[in-house]
Design a protein around this motif. Structure first.
Motif, PDB file in Angstrom:
ATOM      1  N   GLU A 122      -1.487  -8.759 -15.129  1.00 32.04           N
ATOM      2  CA  GLU A 122      -0.591  -8.198 -16.135  1.00 32.04           C
ATOM      3  C   GLU A 122       0.655  -9.041 -16.341  1.00 32.04           C
ATOM      4  O   GLU A 122       1.330  -8.908 -17.347  1.00 32.04           O
ATOM      5  CB  GLU A 122      -0.237  -6.756 -15.767  1.00 32.04           C
ATOM      6  CG  GLU A 122      -1.423  -5.828 -15.955  1.00 32.04           C
ATOM      7  CD  GLU A 122      -1.135  -4.381 -15.625  1.00 32.04           C
ATOM      8  OE1 GLU A 122      -0.114  -4.113 -14.965  1.00 32.04           O
ATOM      9  OE2 GLU A 122      -1.934  -3.533 -16.034  1.00 32.04           O
ATOM     10  N   GLY A 123       0.965  -9.938 -15.411  1.00 35.05           N
ATOM     11  CA  GLY A 123       2.109 -10.818 -15.578  1.00 35.05           C
ATOM     12  C   GLY A 123       1.774 -12.111 -16.305  1.00 35.05           C
ATOM     13  O   GLY A 123       2.645 -12.961 -16.490  1.00 35.05           O
ATOM     14  N   LEU A 124       0.542 -12.272 -16.733  1.00 38.33           N
ATOM     15  CA  LEU A 124       0.113 -13.518 -17.365  1.00 38.33           C
ATOM     16  C   LEU A 124       0.365 -13.523 -18.864  1.00 38.33           C
ATOM     17  O   LEU A 124       0.341 -12.488 -19.521  1.00 38.33           O
ATOM     18  CB  LEU A 124      -1.387 -13.742 -17.141  1.00 38.33           C
ATOM     19  CG  LEU A 124      -1.857 -14.064 -15.746  1.00 38.33           C
ATOM     20  CD1 LEU A 124      -3.376 -14.176 -15.714  1.00 38.33           C
ATOM     21  CD2 LEU A 124      -1.241 -15.348 -15.249  1.00 38.33           C
ATOM     22  N   ASN A 125       0.561 -14.731 -19.389  1.00 41.01           N
ATOM     23  CA  ASN A 125       0.625 -14.954 -20.829  1.00 41.01           C
ATOM     24  C   ASN A 125      -0.627 -15.741 -21.177  1.00 41.01           C
ATOM     25  O   ASN A 125      -0.667 -16.962 -21.034  1.00 41.01           O
ATOM     26  CB  ASN A 125       1.896 -15.718 -21.195  1.00 41.01           C
ATOM     27  CG  ASN A 125       2.044 -15.889 -22.682  1.00 41.01           C
ATOM     28  OD1 ASN A 125       1.337 -15.264 -23.462  1.00 41.01           O
ATOM     29  ND2 ASN A 125       2.959 -16.748 -23.073  1.00 41.01           N
ATOM     30  N   VAL A 126      -1.681 -15.066 -21.614  1.00 42.49           N
ATOM     31  CA  VAL A 126      -2.979 -15.688 -21.849  1.00 42.49           C
ATOM     32  C   VAL A 126      -3.099 -16.069 -23.319  1.00 42.49           C
ATOM     33  O   VAL A 126      -2.974 -15.230 -24.206  1.00 42.49           O
ATOM     34  CB  VAL A 126      -4.134 -14.736 -21.457  1.00 42.49           C
ATOM     35  CG1 VAL A 126      -5.472 -15.408 -21.665  1.00 42.49           C
ATOM     36  CG2 VAL A 126      -3.979 -14.289 -20.022  1.00 42.49           C
ATOM     37  N   SER A 127      -3.343 -17.368 -23.542  1.00 42.84           N
ATOM     38  CA  SER A 127      -3.492 -17.879 -24.893  1.00 42.84           C
ATOM     39  C   SER A 127      -4.795 -18.660 -24.981  1.00 42.84           C
ATOM     40  O   SER A 127      -5.147 -19.388 -24.060  1.00 42.84           O
ATOM     41  CB  SER A 127      -2.307 -18.781 -25.234  1.00 42.84           C
ATOM     42  OG  SER A 127      -2.423 -19.236 -26.553  1.00 42.84           O
ATOM     43  N   GLU A 184     -15.127 -17.309 -22.537  1.00 39.17           N
ATOM     44  CA  GLU A 184     -13.948 -18.058 -22.969  1.00 39.17           C
ATOM     45  C   GLU A 184     -12.667 -17.370 -22.520  1.00 39.17           C
ATOM     46  O   GLU A 184     -11.698 -18.031 -22.145  1.00 39.17           O
ATOM     47  CB  GLU A 184     -13.947 -18.210 -24.493  1.00 39.17           C
ATOM     48  CG  GLU A 184     -15.030 -19.111 -25.023  1.00 39.17           C
ATOM     49  CD  GLU A 184     -15.114 -19.122 -26.542  1.00 39.17           C
ATOM     50  OE1 GLU A 184     -15.481 -20.175 -27.086  1.00 39.17           O
ATOM     51  OE2 GLU A 184     -14.815 -18.078 -27.166  1.00 39.17           O
ATOM     52  N   ILE A 185     -12.661 -16.047 -22.527  1.00 47.98           N
ATOM     53  CA  ILE A 185     -11.484 -15.297 -22.085  1.00 47.98           C
ATOM     54  C   ILE A 185     -11.268 -15.497 -20.590  1.00 47.98           C
ATOM     55  O   ILE A 185     -10.141 -15.701 -20.138  1.00 47.98           O
ATOM     56  CB  ILE A 185     -11.623 -13.805 -22.443  1.00 47.98           C
ATOM     57  CG1 ILE A 185     -11.650 -13.638 -23.958  1.00 47.98           C
ATOM     58  CG2 ILE A 185     -10.488 -12.992 -21.827  1.00 47.98           C
ATOM     59  CD1 ILE A 185     -11.986 -12.246 -24.431  1.00 47.98           C
ATOM     60  N   VAL A 242      -7.937 -17.074 -18.819  1.00 53.06           N
ATOM     61  CA  VAL A 242      -7.171 -16.413 -17.751  1.00 53.06           C
ATOM     62  C   VAL A 242      -7.006 -17.367 -16.577  1.00 53.06           C
ATOM     63  O   VAL A 242      -5.923 -17.483 -15.987  1.00 53.06           O
ATOM     64  CB  VAL A 242      -7.855 -15.097 -17.303  1.00 53.06           C
ATOM     65  CG1 VAL A 242      -7.240 -14.556 -16.036  1.00 53.06           C
ATOM     66  CG2 VAL A 242      -7.778 -14.060 -18.409  1.00 53.06           C
ATOM     67  N   LYS A 243      -8.068 -18.076 -16.242  1.00 57.22           N
ATOM     68  CA  LYS A 243      -8.018 -19.034 -15.132  1.00 57.22           C
ATOM     69  C   LYS A 243      -7.033 -20.164 -15.435  1.00 57.22           C
ATOM     70  O   LYS A 243      -6.250 -20.564 -14.575  1.00 57.22           O
ATOM     71  CB  LYS A 243      -9.421 -19.597 -14.884  1.00 57.22           C
ATOM     72  CG  LYS A 243      -9.537 -20.444 -13.649  1.00 57.22           C
ATOM     73  CD  LYS A 243     -10.965 -20.867 -13.434  1.00 57.22           C
ATOM     74  CE  LYS A 243     -11.098 -21.800 -12.257  1.00 57.22           C
ATOM     75  NZ  LYS A 243     -12.471 -22.281 -12.103  1.00 57.22           N
TER      76      LYS A 243
END
Length: 149
Positions: free
Chosen positions: A73-78, A97-98, A102-103
């Motif tokens: 939840e602290g990630l900025n996933v683009s 791909e998602i 995330v990785k």
């Protein structure tokens, strides 16, 4: 009929579980789809290999699930994808791909089958994605789909 599950089947079990099912269900659905193999003594030895692989990527307990949830939840996933004029994608965004996005964002390695998407992602924008980490814990994050340069 006794079978060994090779993939998670809802309402039946997880990979490596030995279950008893009706003959037709096992023979006509589970085995042709690759969800299970017929139980034999040799195949039962393979169950240990499957279970070891599952435990390596499995969430250990509720506390570990909450730690992973806080991390996700602290990630900025683009995710950068090819898109045409107007922001319409060539194809759609896949769960694999998602998981890769995330990785790359510094998150943990996730199982793509545990992702819950808001439908098919076919245009640029921000989308809420839910990850089922544990029966009691689910993490949510926003996926920003942007046009590749």
């Amino acid at each position: 009929m006794k079978i060994i599950l090779t993939q998670e089947v809802s309402g039946l079990g997880a990979p490596g579980d030995i279950v008893e099912v009706k003959d037709g269900y096992g023979r006509n659905y589970l085995m042709p789809q690759g969800f299970a193999i017929r139980w034999t003594k040799g195949a039962e030895r393979q169950v240990e290999v499957i279970k070891r692989a599952r435990s390596a990527r499995e969430i250990r307990d509720l506390g570990h699930a909450n730690e992973v949830k806080a991390q996700i939840e602290g990630l900025n996933v683009s995710l950068s994808v090819r898109a045409g004029d107007g922001g319409r994608l060539f194809g759609s965004v896949t769960p694999a791909e998602i998981v890769d996005a995330v990785k790359k964002a510094g998150g943990p390695v996730l199982d793509r089958r545990r992702l819950e998407l808001p439908g098919h992602i076919k245009s640029v924008g921000s989308y809420p994605v839910r990850v089922k980490l544990h029966p009691d814990v689910a993490a949510k994050f926003d996926l920003n789909v942007v046009k590749a340069k």
